[in-house]
Design a protein around this motif. Structure first.
Motif, PDB file in Angstrom:
ATOM      1  N   PHE A 161       3.768  -1.338  14.277  1.00 23.51           N
ATOM      2  CA  PHE A 161       5.053  -2.035  14.314  1.00 23.51           C
ATOM      3  C   PHE A 161       5.932  -1.558  13.171  1.00 23.51           C
ATOM      4  N   TYR A 162       7.231  -1.817  13.346  1.00 23.68           N
ATOM      5  CA  TYR A 162       8.247  -1.458  12.367  1.00 23.68           C
ATOM      6  C   TYR A 162       8.737  -2.728  11.697  1.00 23.68           C
ATOM      7  N   GLN A 163       8.993  -2.648  10.396  1.00 20.67           N
ATOM      8  CA  GLN A 163       9.487  -3.804   9.667  1.00 20.67           C
ATOM      9  C   GLN A 163      10.463  -3.338   8.587  1.00 20.67           C
ATOM     10  N   ARG A 164      11.503  -4.129   8.394  1.00 19.52           N
ATOM     11  CA  ARG A 164      12.471  -3.859   7.319  1.00 19.52           C
ATOM     12  C   ARG A 164      12.435  -5.032   6.357  1.00 19.52           C
ATOM     13  N   ILE A 165      12.197  -4.727   5.091  1.00 22.48           N
ATOM     14  CA  ILE A 165      12.166  -5.755   4.052  1.00 22.48           C
ATOM     15  C   ILE A 165      13.020  -5.267   2.894  1.00 22.48           C
ATOM     16  N   LYS A 166      14.087  -5.992   2.614  1.00 23.47           N
ATOM     17  CA  LYS A 166      14.971  -5.678   1.485  1.00 23.47           C
ATOM     18  C   LYS A 166      15.330  -4.194   1.427  1.00 23.47           C
TER      19      LYS A 166
END
Length: 148
Positions: free
Chosen positions: A42-47
């Motif tokens: 999965f792909y995730q964007r954090i800050k």
């Protein structure tokens, strides 16, 4: 030419590679390997940081496919929060998964290399590509359209 195909080809041309790990690195993604349950990645964007998580139990070919698929989400669906969509709406996210799969096969496999195996049965092509037969058939249809 479909938008998905055009975008994937544009990425390969601009980055001068079809290797999703090189592309991810060039874009500043952090690729992490972690045992996952129920998903292969999965792909995730954090800050403002972009992460791609991949299950390390996958073989190298499947890792490439997952990485390309997750890049597909970033290039095609950057503004969509799938977890929110799945949890709080009745909207079906299967469309986005299919688009990311299609992006992945257009990114990973050039028309030129697929021309060499175009005469094989779709099941054998799928095995060579490491994808399900329906996805291999979709990609080869794109090739046939270009050849005609």
């Amino acid at each position: 030419m479909t938008d998905t195909r055009r975008i994937a080809q544009g990425v390969a041309d601009k980055m001068q590679t079809r290797d999703p790990f090189s592309i991810a690195e060039s874009l500043g993604f952090i690729v992490l390997y972690a045992p996952l349950v129920g998903v292969r990645g999965f792909y995730q964007r954090i800050k403002r940081n972009h992460f791609i998580y991949i299950d390390p139990r996958l073989d190298e070919r499947q890792r490439k496919l997952v990485c390309a698929h997750e890049l597909g989400h970033w290039f095609l669906h950057r503004k969509i929060n799938r977890i929110f969509m799945d949890t709080y709406t009745h909207f079906r996210s299967a469309r986005y998964e299919n688009e990311a799969n299609r992006f992945a096969v257009f990114l990973l496999f050039s028309d030129e290399e697929l021309e060499e195996i175009a005469q094989y049965p779709v099941e054998q092509i799928a095995c060579i590509m490491g994808v399900p037969p329906d996805l291999a058939e979709y990609r080869m249809r794109g090739l046939q359209t270009r050849l005609c």
